[in-house]
Design a protein around this motif. Structure first.
Motif, PDB file in Angstrom:
ATOM      1  N   LYS A   1      34.554  55.674  95.251  1.00 10.10           N
ATOM      2  CA  LYS A   1      35.237  54.429  95.612  1.00 10.10           C
ATOM      3  C   LYS A   1      36.117  53.896  94.478  1.00 10.10           C
ATOM      4  O   LYS A   1      36.743  52.843  94.611  1.00 10.10           O
ATOM      5  CB  LYS A   1      34.199  53.357  95.965  1.00 10.10           C
ATOM      6  CG  LYS A   1      33.314  53.703  97.158  1.00 10.10           C
ATOM      7  CD  LYS A   1      34.024  53.432  98.467  1.00 10.10           C
ATOM      8  CE  LYS A   1      33.086  53.610  99.649  1.00 10.10           C
ATOM      9  NZ  LYS A   1      33.691  53.175 100.920  1.00 10.10           N
ATOM     10  N   GLY A   2      36.140  54.595  93.341  1.00 12.36           N
ATOM     11  CA  GLY A   2      36.924  54.134  92.203  1.00 12.36           C
ATOM     12  C   GLY A   2      36.332  52.931  91.504  1.00 12.36           C
ATOM     13  O   GLY A   2      37.061  52.120  90.927  1.00 12.36           O
ATOM     14  N   VAL A   3      35.010  52.822  91.533  1.00  7.51           N
ATOM     15  CA  VAL A   3      34.304  51.674  90.954  1.00  7.51           C
ATOM     16  C   VAL A   3      33.332  52.177  89.892  1.00  7.51           C
ATOM     17  O   VAL A   3      32.753  53.259  90.033  1.00  7.51           O
ATOM     18  CB  VAL A   3      33.550  50.884  92.046  1.00  7.51           C
ATOM     19  CG1 VAL A   3      32.675  49.799  91.436  1.00  7.51           C
ATOM     20  CG2 VAL A   3      34.535  50.284  93.042  1.00  7.51           C
ATOM     21  N   LYS A   4      33.143  51.387  88.829  1.00 10.48           N
ATOM     22  CA  LYS A   4      32.172  51.705  87.786  1.00 10.48           C
ATOM     23  C   LYS A   4      30.949  50.786  87.936  1.00 10.48           C
ATOM     24  O   LYS A   4      31.088  49.586  88.188  1.00 10.48           O
ATOM     25  CB  LYS A   4      32.780  51.482  86.402  1.00 10.48           C
ATOM     26  CG  LYS A   4      33.816  52.510  86.000  1.00 10.48           C
ATOM     27  CD  LYS A   4      33.157  53.731  85.393  1.00 10.48           C
ATOM     28  CE  LYS A   4      34.165  54.638  84.716  1.00 10.48           C
ATOM     29  NZ  LYS A   4      33.509  55.778  84.050  1.00 10.48           N
ATOM     30  N   ILE A   5      29.755  51.353  87.761  1.00 13.28           N
ATOM     31  CA  ILE A   5      28.545  50.534  87.723  1.00 13.28           C
ATOM     32  C   ILE A   5      28.301  50.110  86.281  1.00 13.28           C
ATOM     33  O   ILE A   5      28.422  50.911  85.352  1.00 13.28           O
ATOM     34  CB  ILE A   5      27.331  51.295  88.275  1.00 13.28           C
ATOM     35  CG1 ILE A   5      27.592  51.740  89.713  1.00 13.28           C
ATOM     36  CG2 ILE A   5      26.088  50.410  88.226  1.00 13.28           C
ATOM     37  CD1 ILE A   5      26.444  52.514  90.328  1.00 13.28           C
ATOM     38  N   ILE A   6      27.973  48.832  86.101  1.00 16.77           N
ATOM     39  CA  ILE A   6      27.696  48.282  84.775  1.00 16.77           C
ATOM     40  C   ILE A   6      26.191  48.295  84.542  1.00 16.77           C
ATOM     41  O   ILE A   6      25.414  47.773  85.340  1.00 16.77           O
ATOM     42  CB  ILE A   6      28.255  46.855  84.645  1.00 16.77           C
ATOM     43  CG1 ILE A   6      29.784  46.877  84.824  1.00 16.77           C
ATOM     44  CG2 ILE A   6      27.874  46.239  83.299  1.00 16.77           C
ATOM     45  CD1 ILE A   6      30.414  45.496  84.858  1.00 16.77           C
ATOM     46  N   MET A   7      25.774  48.907  83.448  1.00 13.12           N
ATOM     47  CA  MET A   7      24.369  49.011  83.091  1.00 13.12           C
ATOM     48  C   MET A   7      23.823  47.648  82.671  1.00 13.12           C
ATOM     49  O   MET A   7      24.566  46.785  82.185  1.00 13.12           O
ATOM     50  CB  MET A   7      24.221  50.015  81.945  1.00 13.12           C
ATOM     51  CG  MET A   7      22.811  50.196  81.415  1.00 13.12           C
ATOM     52  SD  MET A   7      21.619  50.700  82.650  1.00 13.12           S
ATOM     53  CE  MET A   7      22.174  52.359  83.040  1.00 13.12           C
TER      54      MET A   7
ATOM     55  N   ALA B   1      29.824  50.535  80.372  1.00 12.75           N
ATOM     56  CA  ALA B   1      29.672  49.134  79.984  1.00 12.75           C
ATOM     57  C   ALA B   1      28.226  48.721  80.204  1.00 12.75           C
ATOM     58  O   ALA B   1      27.570  49.182  81.147  1.00 12.75           O
ATOM     59  CB  ALA B   1      30.603  48.237  80.800  1.00 12.75           C
ATOM     60  N   VAL B   2      27.730  47.852  79.321  1.00 10.20           N
ATOM     61  CA  VAL B   2      26.344  47.407  79.413  1.00 10.20           C
ATOM     62  C   VAL B   2      26.258  45.911  79.145  1.00 10.20           C
ATOM     63  O   VAL B   2      26.956  45.377  78.281  1.00 10.20           O
ATOM     64  CB  VAL B   2      25.438  48.181  78.425  1.00 10.20           C
ATOM     65  CG1 VAL B   2      25.876  47.954  76.980  1.00 10.20           C
ATOM     66  CG2 VAL B   2      23.970  47.805  78.604  1.00 10.20           C
TER      67      VAL B   2
END
Length: 699
Positions: free
Chosen positions: A401-407, A436-437
């Motif tokens: 989906k072109g999305v990043k999950i943030i930790m 990213a966290v």
């Protein structure tokens, strides 16, 4: 000839009593004077034009061996230099920053054995002063322990102050506005630690009756405890109050070393305080050679539903959980867990649909069953997911989906445990596509007895910024020490919390309507805050407290994306609440988080702010206007727009009957053609605001 003789006699007289002729440095209206008082103690005075900003105030540092720098001292030399340069931040409010100051370095020495050396370095800017203590390499001072710092800010009058208690472990307080003489933290309900009655946190914002705006804080806080201020309500003097270590000492140092900069921003115009880059300029340049991987961004997340009680961080309600040896697959789920694979996919879908870059997921990892209040060292391992959170499946789904999950790494205050596990945690992130966290430090600190704002934890936050940078990870820290401009040095450190955020509207009496008009003059002076704006369901969101509400209008929630700067901005509400107001959500979708230019058009701490910003690399401007509990009309001249260019202004405003208490969700959206000669009249409701996008008309 007679005047020269008098000057010579005066100098000889000063030297005879251990004093030294005063030293001065000035840039524009800001003037500094350094002198030794009759006891040989170093002092400084600061003026803005003809007005006194700081009366003669003592400088000095006490050491554990009793041979510190409280005085008497003697001046053994001094030098000045002028610096005028420009630099470009990796991200920020403006494209280019000018760093222009006059530096005065005063070399001091103890007149008697052990004759140790101390330098005091002053940098005078057109909008204020920065100064710090420096210990050069020397035979008689190697390892040493600071027990107190005698830095004073003696104010000339009983200024209005915007303050929170000087709690060693929390900055999450509502602001009080009072005279200096009225400061008393005793009636305030404390969050972590019993605060001293007259100790307040920095940044401390002040306004004098003769029209000066003064902000006192610090810059480049590294290897030293945070500085708070003890107020003398009778003399209006402020004295530095450092956060102690568990031993009672303040700092353990080794020469050569220096303290953070003590900062004073001053102007006769409130907008100039908000526009100041003094604190940033006192920080070291970026240590990241190639910052191309650092991406300012917006995000949504599995978070607000836990804050309002609709979901839980913990997977089960079992007790007596241990990190090692627990078979998590056999635990009975509580049915309320928020970080499930299906629920996270819902947020990913919403983010992709609205061009939101990231999705934060809290509560994904084991340990939340007993994380808070137990002062337990090993609660989280940061690599083990709950059974209903499929790391690999979500990694592939988000990427498609072109999305990043943030930790999310909540440490429960156990910095020792986190540091032991950081290498493994960051490898896990790299293997699963996280760049990213968000870290958290809720609770009492481990090592036990240390404070969130003490030297040990200050070094931990810097260590974490360095470790994440080495792994090409962006970081957002919650519950840390308040910011001091270190995002210049570590631009992967996108934001911090370190103040009372929007979340307090979910589980407490909330934030007063003036809160967001004070934060830019206080907490945000040191750097961006992850305030989590964008709440659209402003009433009736907490089942356990149906009368609880957010203390703003919906239009003001939009305006916060402009007035409260951060390169990391959350759209904090639930997707279903946004789906009911997609016309208003368009502003959140459009508004950038990185800028080429910023203009503070109007501001008064505690009352109102109007800010305009130009998007990075685009001919688009965005404006936010907010007010406190008072309704206001703001006339905004658009002379910041490019002359000769026509724009379409989309105005997201309070409806005529909007009111933060009675009708917070009432808004109106209109468009009109504007140019640089246009003036707009904005009607702000009580607790309200307005947000505007300016996009050039296609030719």
């Amino acid at each position: 000839m007679k005047q020269l003789l008098i000057a010579a006699l005066l100098l000889a007289s000063l030297q005879a009593v251990g004093q030294h002729a005063p030293l001065t440095a000035q840039l524009d209206q800001v003037g500094l004077t350094f002198a030794l008082n009759p006891n040989g103690q170093p002092t400084y005075t600061l003026r803005y034009g003809a007005k006194v900003v700081v009366k003669p105030s003592r400088l000095g540092v006490a050491l554990a061996d009793g041979q510190g720098f409280e005085g008497p001292l003697e001046v053994v030399g001094s030098e000045t230099k002028d610096v005028d340069e420009t630099w470009q931040p990796v991200w920020g409010e403006v494209k280019t920053i000018r760093n222009h100051y006059r530096q005065l370095t005063v070399h001091l020495r103890q007149p008697a054995a052990p004759r140790r050396l101390l330098d005091v370095v002053f940098r005078v800017f057109a909008d204020g002063l920065g100064f710090r203590y420096e210990w050069p390499r020397q035979a008689n001072l190697q390892y040493f322990t600071v027990t107190a710092e005698h830095t004073e800010f003696n104010l000339p009058a009983n200024h209005k102050a915007f303050w929170i208690p000087g709690d060693y472990d929390s900055n999450e307080y509502a602001y009080t506005t009072s005279r200096l003489s009225e400061i008393n933290t005793t009636p305030i309900e404390v969050i972590q630690l019993k605060a001293a009655p007259y100790r307040v946190q920095t940044p401390l914002m002040l306004k004098s009756d003769d029209g000066l705006y003064v902000n006192i804080h610090e810059a480049a806080l590294v290897n030293y405890p945070a500085m708070m201020l003890t107020v003398d309500p009778k003399t209006f003097g402020l004295t530095s109050d450092l956060v102690p270590a568990v031993t009672g000492a303040m700092a353990y140092l080794q020469a050569p070393e220096h303290t953070p900069w003590r900062t004073i921003v001053v102007s006769d115009k409130a907008p100039e305080v908000l526009a100041s880059k003094l604190i940033l300029n006192l920080n070291e340049p970026s240590q990241i050679q190639d910052p191309s991987w650092i991406k300012p961004q917006k995000f949504v997340g599995v978070w607000w539903e836990m804050q309002v009680g609709r979901a839980s961080w913990n997977y089960s309600d079992s007790s007596n959980i241990k990190l090692a040896g627990t078979d998590w697959s056999r635990l009975k789920p509580n049915g309320r867990h928020g970080a499930t694979t299906a629920n996270v996919k819902r947020y990913i879908d919403f983010a992709a649909q609205h061009h939101i870059q990231g999705v934060l997921v809290e509560g994904w990892n084991v340990g939340w069953e007993d994380w808070v209040g137990n002062w337990k060292e090993e609660v989280f391992d940061f690599v083990t997911p709950y059974p209903d959170f499929n790391v690999d499946e979500l990694q592939h789904y988000a990427a498609s989906k072109g999305v990043k999950i943030i930790m999310h790494h909540e440490t429960s205050g156990s910095a020792t445990n986190y540091e032991r596990r950081q290498d493994a945690a960051y490898r896990f992130m790299d293997e699963h596509g996280y760049d990213a966290v968000k870290t958290g430090y809720v609770g009492r600190i481990i090592p036990r007895g240390e404070h969130h704002d003490g030297q040990w934890m200050v070094n931990h936050y810097v260590h974490t910024a360095q470790k994440t940078a080495a792994s090409h990870i962006m970081v957002d820290m919650h519950e840390p020490v308040r910011s001091t401009g270190l995002h210049r040095t570590y631009p992967n450190w996108l934001a911090s919390e370190a103040a009372r955020g929007n979340e307090f509207n979910a589980f407490s009496d909330g934030n007063a309507p003036e809160h967001e008009t004070i934060l830019p003059f206080t907490r945000l002076m040191g750097g961006p805050m992850d305030y989590t704006p964008g709440i659209f369901k402003l009433q009736g969101y907490a089942a356990s407290a149906p009368k609880r509400q957010v203390h703003t209008t919906l239009a003001k929630q939009l305006a916060l994306y402009v007035t409260m700067y951060s390169p990391l901005q959350m759209a904090a509400d639930l997707p279903e609440n946004y789906n009911q107001h997609l016309d208003a959500f368009q502003f959140i979708e459009d508004v950038p988080v990185d800028w080429d230019d910023t203009r503070i058009l109007a501001a008064e701490p505690g009352d109102y702010i109007v800010t305009a910003r130009k998007a990075k690399g685009k001919e688009e401007w965005y404006l936010g206007a907010i007010t406190d509990e008072q309704a206001r009309q703001q006339t905004v001249k658009l002379n910041f727009l490019t002359p000769g260019t026509k724009y379409v202004a989309t105005i997201y405003a309070d409806a005529k009957d909007a009111d933060w208490q009675k009708n917070p969700a009432a808004y109106q959206i209109r468009q009109q053609s504007v140019n640089s000669r246009t003036a707009l009249k904005l009607q702000l409701a009580p607790g309200g605001g307005a947000a505007i996008s300016f996009k050039p008309v296609a030719k």
